[in-house]
Design a protein around this motif. Structure first.
Motif, PDB file in Angstrom:
ATOM      1  N   SER A  71       9.212  88.538  72.975  1.00  0.00           N
ATOM      2  CA  SER A  71       9.787  87.802  73.687  1.00  0.00           C
ATOM      3  C   SER A  71      10.471  88.103  74.753  1.00  0.00           C
ATOM      4  CB  SER A  71      10.741  86.807  72.773  1.00  0.00           C
ATOM      5  OG  SER A  71      11.683  86.210  73.751  1.00  0.00           O
ATOM      6  N   PRO A  72      10.413  87.987  76.030  1.00  0.00           N
ATOM      7  CA  PRO A  72      11.335  88.698  76.974  1.00  0.00           C
ATOM      8  C   PRO A  72      12.790  88.633  76.997  1.00  0.00           C
ATOM      9  CG  PRO A  72      10.156  86.683  77.767  1.00  0.00           C
ATOM     10  CD  PRO A  72       9.748  86.700  76.459  1.00  0.00           C
ATOM     11  N   LYS A  73      13.384  87.724  76.140  1.00  0.00           N
ATOM     12  CA  LYS A  73      14.529  87.507  75.918  1.00  0.00           C
ATOM     13  C   LYS A  73      15.114  88.489  74.905  1.00  0.00           C
ATOM     14  CE  LYS A  73      14.630  82.789  77.425  1.00  0.00           C
ATOM     15  NZ  LYS A  73      14.832  81.291  76.915  1.00  0.00           N
ATOM     16  N   ASP A  74      16.545  88.921  75.089  1.00  0.00           N
ATOM     17  CA  ASP A  74      16.881  89.525  74.033  1.00  0.00           C
ATOM     18  C   ASP A  74      17.537  88.710  72.985  1.00  0.00           C
ATOM     19  OD1 ASP A  74      16.726  91.942  75.380  1.00  0.00           O
ATOM     20  OD2 ASP A  74      18.578  91.730  76.484  1.00  0.00           O
ATOM     21  N   PRO A  75      17.451  89.139  71.484  1.00  0.00           N
ATOM     22  CA  PRO A  75      17.776  88.273  70.629  1.00  0.00           C
ATOM     23  C   PRO A  75      19.304  87.952  70.587  1.00  0.00           C
ATOM     24  CG  PRO A  75      17.122  90.459  69.814  1.00  0.00           C
ATOM     25  CD  PRO A  75      16.764  90.391  71.296  1.00  0.00           C
ATOM     26  N   LEU A  76      19.753  86.959  70.356  1.00  0.00           N
ATOM     27  CA  LEU A  76      21.277  86.507  70.311  1.00  0.00           C
ATOM     28  C   LEU A  76      21.668  87.003  69.068  1.00  0.00           C
ATOM     29  CD1 LEU A  76      21.167  83.201  72.286  1.00  0.00           C
ATOM     30  CD2 LEU A  76      21.653  85.196  73.226  1.00  0.00           C
ATOM     31  N   ASP A  77      22.770  87.441  69.081  1.00  0.00           N
ATOM     32  CA  ASP A  77      23.611  87.560  67.782  1.00  0.00           C
ATOM     33  C   ASP A  77      24.090  86.279  67.063  1.00  0.00           C
ATOM     34  OD1 ASP A  77      25.172  88.522  65.639  1.00  0.00           O
ATOM     35  OD2 ASP A  77      26.768  89.645  67.039  1.00  0.00           O
ATOM     36  N   PRO A  78      23.857  86.060  65.988  1.00  0.00           N
ATOM     37  CA  PRO A  78      24.221  84.805  65.147  1.00  0.00           C
ATOM     38  C   PRO A  78      25.357  84.429  65.343  1.00  0.00           C
ATOM     39  CG  PRO A  78      23.028  86.241  63.684  1.00  0.00           C
ATOM     40  CD  PRO A  78      23.039  86.781  64.949  1.00  0.00           C
ATOM     41  N   LEU A  79      26.452  85.661  65.214  1.00  0.00           N
ATOM     42  CA  LEU A  79      27.796  85.366  65.387  1.00  0.00           C
ATOM     43  C   LEU A  79      28.298  84.789  66.625  1.00  0.00           C
ATOM     44  CD1 LEU A  79      28.916  88.449  62.977  1.00  0.00           C
ATOM     45  CD2 LEU A  79      28.774  86.083  62.318  1.00  0.00           C
ATOM     46  N   THR A  80      27.577  84.564  67.820  1.00  0.00           N
ATOM     47  CA  THR A  80      28.022  84.382  69.023  1.00  0.00           C
ATOM     48  C   THR A  80      27.843  82.579  69.043  1.00  0.00           C
ATOM     49  OG1 THR A  80      25.854  84.613  69.979  1.00  0.00           O
ATOM     50  CG2 THR A  80      27.616  86.425  70.154  1.00  0.00           C
ATOM     51  N   ALA A  81      27.099  82.092  67.986  1.00  0.00           N
ATOM     52  CA  ALA A  81      26.911  80.680  67.989  1.00  0.00           C
ATOM     53  C   ALA A  81      28.016  79.820  67.159  1.00  0.00           C
ATOM     54  CB  ALA A  81      25.549  80.220  67.173  1.00  0.00           C
ATOM     55  N   SER A  82      28.071  78.697  67.363  1.00  0.00           N
ATOM     56  CA  SER A  82      28.918  77.919  66.454  1.00  0.00           C
ATOM     57  C   SER A  82      28.247  76.884  65.402  1.00  0.00           C
ATOM     58  CB  SER A  82      29.616  76.694  67.518  1.00  0.00           C
ATOM     59  OG  SER A  82      28.819  75.748  68.218  1.00  0.00           O
ATOM     60  N   GLY A  83      28.989  76.207  64.553  1.00  0.00           N
ATOM     61  CA  GLY A  83      28.387  75.612  63.480  1.00  0.00           C
ATOM     62  C   GLY A  83      29.156  75.557  62.228  1.00  0.00           C
ATOM     63  N   VAL A  84      28.403  75.556  61.167  1.00  0.00           N
ATOM     64  CA  VAL A  84      29.151  75.590  59.826  1.00  0.00           C
ATOM     65  C   VAL A  84      28.826  77.034  59.188  1.00  0.00           C
ATOM     66  CG1 VAL A  84      29.194  74.144  57.622  1.00  0.00           C
ATOM     67  CG2 VAL A  84      28.764  72.925  59.789  1.00  0.00           C
ATOM     68  N   TYR A  85      30.144  77.208  58.348  1.00  0.00           N
ATOM     69  CA  TYR A  85      30.026  78.498  57.868  1.00  0.00           C
ATOM     70  C   TYR A  85      30.568  78.618  56.390  1.00  0.00           C
ATOM     71  CZ  TYR A  85      34.700  78.818  59.256  1.00  0.00           C
ATOM     72  OH  TYR A  85      35.901  78.570  59.415  1.00  0.00           O
ATOM     73  N   LYS A  86      30.311  79.687  55.566  1.00  0.00           N
ATOM     74  CA  LYS A  86      30.954  79.780  54.188  1.00  0.00           C
ATOM     75  C   LYS A  86      31.373  81.155  54.149  1.00  0.00           C
ATOM     76  CE  LYS A  86      27.905  80.029  50.737  1.00  0.00           C
ATOM     77  NZ  LYS A  86      26.713  79.962  49.811  1.00  0.00           N
ATOM     78  N   ILE A  87      32.663  81.119  53.366  1.00  0.00           N
ATOM     79  CA  ILE A  87      33.116  82.515  53.090  1.00  0.00           C
ATOM     80  C   ILE A  87      33.502  82.443  51.649  1.00  0.00           C
ATOM     81  CG2 ILE A  87      35.166  83.772  53.352  1.00  0.00           C
ATOM     82  CD1 ILE A  87      35.424  82.867  56.354  1.00  0.00           C
ATOM     83  N   LEU A  88      33.230  83.457  50.972  1.00  0.00           N
ATOM     84  CA  LEU A  88      33.375  83.370  49.579  1.00  0.00           C
ATOM     85  C   LEU A  88      34.617  84.199  49.215  1.00  0.00           C
ATOM     86  CD1 LEU A  88      29.715  84.576  48.685  1.00  0.00           C
ATOM     87  CD2 LEU A  88      30.394  82.376  48.292  1.00  0.00           C
ATOM     88  N   CYS A  89      35.138  83.827  47.779  1.00  0.00           N
ATOM     89  CA  CYS A  89      36.321  84.664  47.257  1.00  0.00           C
ATOM     90  C   CYS A  89      35.596  85.175  46.104  1.00  0.00           C
ATOM     91  CB  CYS A  89      37.522  83.708  46.883  1.00  0.00           C
ATOM     92  SG  CYS A  89      38.971  84.290  46.186  1.00  0.00           S
ATOM     93  N   SER A  90      36.503  86.333  45.369  1.00  0.00           N
ATOM     94  CA  SER A  90      35.935  86.852  44.389  1.00  0.00           C
ATOM     95  C   SER A  90      36.054  86.317  43.050  1.00  0.00           C
ATOM     96  CB  SER A  90      36.770  88.314  44.074  1.00  0.00           C
ATOM     97  OG  SER A  90      38.254  87.887  44.228  1.00  0.00           O
ATOM     98  N   CYS A  91      36.824  85.250  43.113  1.00  0.00           N
ATOM     99  CA  CYS A  91      36.982  84.212  42.041  1.00  0.00           C
ATOM    100  C   CYS A  91      35.881  83.418  41.804  1.00  0.00           C
ATOM    101  CB  CYS A  91      38.382  83.479  41.949  1.00  0.00           C
ATOM    102  SG  CYS A  91      38.335  82.225  43.408  1.00  0.00           S
ATOM    103  N   GLY A  92      35.139  83.149  42.884  1.00  0.00           N
ATOM    104  CA  GLY A  92      33.972  82.385  42.872  1.00  0.00           C
ATOM    105  C   GLY A  92      34.073  81.143  43.656  1.00  0.00           C
ATOM    106  N   LEU A  93      35.148  80.865  43.965  1.00  0.00           N
ATOM    107  CA  LEU A  93      35.287  79.650  44.925  1.00  0.00           C
ATOM    108  C   LEU A  93      35.006  80.050  46.288  1.00  0.00           C
ATOM    109  CD1 LEU A  93      39.091  78.512  43.720  1.00  0.00           C
ATOM    110  CD2 LEU A  93      36.868  77.661  43.197  1.00  0.00           C
ATOM    111  N   VAL A  94      34.758  78.845  47.144  1.00  0.00           N
ATOM    112  CA  VAL A  94      34.140  79.230  48.485  1.00  0.00           C
ATOM    113  C   VAL A  94      34.990  78.316  49.625  1.00  0.00           C
ATOM    114  CG1 VAL A  94      31.655  79.526  47.545  1.00  0.00           C
ATOM    115  CG2 VAL A  94      32.456  77.387  48.361  1.00  0.00           C
ATOM    116  N   TYR A  95      34.939  78.759  50.683  1.00  0.00           N
ATOM    117  CA  TYR A  95      35.515  77.788  51.729  1.00  0.00           C
ATOM    118  C   TYR A  95      34.330  77.565  52.738  1.00  0.00           C
ATOM    119  CZ  TYR A  95      38.089  76.716  55.858  1.00  0.00           C
ATOM    120  OH  TYR A  95      38.504  75.776  57.260  1.00  0.00           O
ATOM    121  N   ILE A  96      34.201  76.199  53.025  1.00  0.00           N
ATOM    122  CA  ILE A  96      33.239  75.752  53.923  1.00  0.00           C
ATOM    123  C   ILE A  96      34.023  75.432  55.039  1.00  0.00           C
ATOM    124  CG2 ILE A  96      31.437  73.958  54.289  1.00  0.00           C
ATOM    125  CD1 ILE A  96      30.721  75.797  51.875  1.00  0.00           C
ATOM    126  N   GLY A  97      33.578  75.887  56.380  1.00  0.00           N
ATOM    127  CA  GLY A  97      34.483  75.633  57.700  1.00  0.00           C
ATOM    128  C   GLY A  97      33.348  75.440  58.886  1.00  0.00           C
TER     129      GLY A  97
END
Length: 195
Positions: A71-97
């Motif tokens: 592709s002639p286009k440079d790949p976009l960094d996925p962190l520059t997009a918007s949407g839904v994400y998940k962050i984990l905690c060491s206790c096993g719980l997750v945060y969905i944002g």
């Protein structure tokens, strides 16, 4: 089934069949069309046989030029997009944002809220400050869906929260999920837990 049974007059039939074979193929409509990948010496012979039986053959390339080029286009960094994400905690719980800005911007905000002891601004910060022995795994943030559409993001966030019942989300932060999703997502939750 005969041509006469399909509404052709005998005079027309005799006229067509008495003409030369090439003229016959031109006068009769094509019975169908076939798309074949072109392989020299093979599909051209098949094409001639099909053409004799009044089937049009269209040859397609086995590979397109675009498949050979990057592709002639440079790949976009996925962190520059918007949407839904998940962050984990060491206790096993997750945060969905969800975020309309970039994932990176929202990620940095969550870290700042934890560092500055601002639990009212983030459910992750509230969880981390109430459970000092837990480690929020910010560097293992997972992108679940990339979309800029507001309603799609909200719906996807609600689906992901339902799929992850062990979450630290505040209940008033998300929209209610329509009950028609529950049966489908119940099976998905079982599959996710087995992986």
């Amino acid at each position: 089934m005969s041509l006469q049974a399909n509404g052709y007059y005998l005079l027309e039939i005799n006229k067509v069949f008495s003409s030369k074979p090439k003229q016959l193929r031109e006068k009769l409509p094509h019975l169908g069309m076939v798309f074949l990948p072109y392989i020299g010496g093979v599909t051209d012979k098949i094409g001639r046989i099909l053409e004799k039986n009044n089937i049009k053959t269209i040859f397609i390339p086995t590979k397109k030029i675009s498949e050979f080029l990057r592709s002639p286009k440079d790949p976009l960094d996925p962190l520059t997009a918007s949407g839904v994400y998940k962050i984990l905690c060491s206790c096993g719980l997750v945060y969905i944002g969800t975020t309309k800005r970039s994932f990176l911007t929202r990620w940095k905000e969550h870290m700042r809220f934890c560092r500055l002891n601002q639990p009212e601004k983030s459910a992750i910060a509230e969880h981390a400050l109430n459970n000092l022995s837990h480690d929020v795994l910010f560097h293992d943030m997972k992108i679940l869906s990339r979309t800029s559409n507001f309603y799609v993001r909200l719906q996807r966030e609600a689906i992901e929260i339902y799929k992850h019942p062990n979450n630290i989300n505040r209940q008033f932060d998300n929209i209610c999920l329509n009950k028609t999703w529950h049966l489908v997502l119940k099976n998905v939750r079982v599959i996710d837990n087995n992986i």
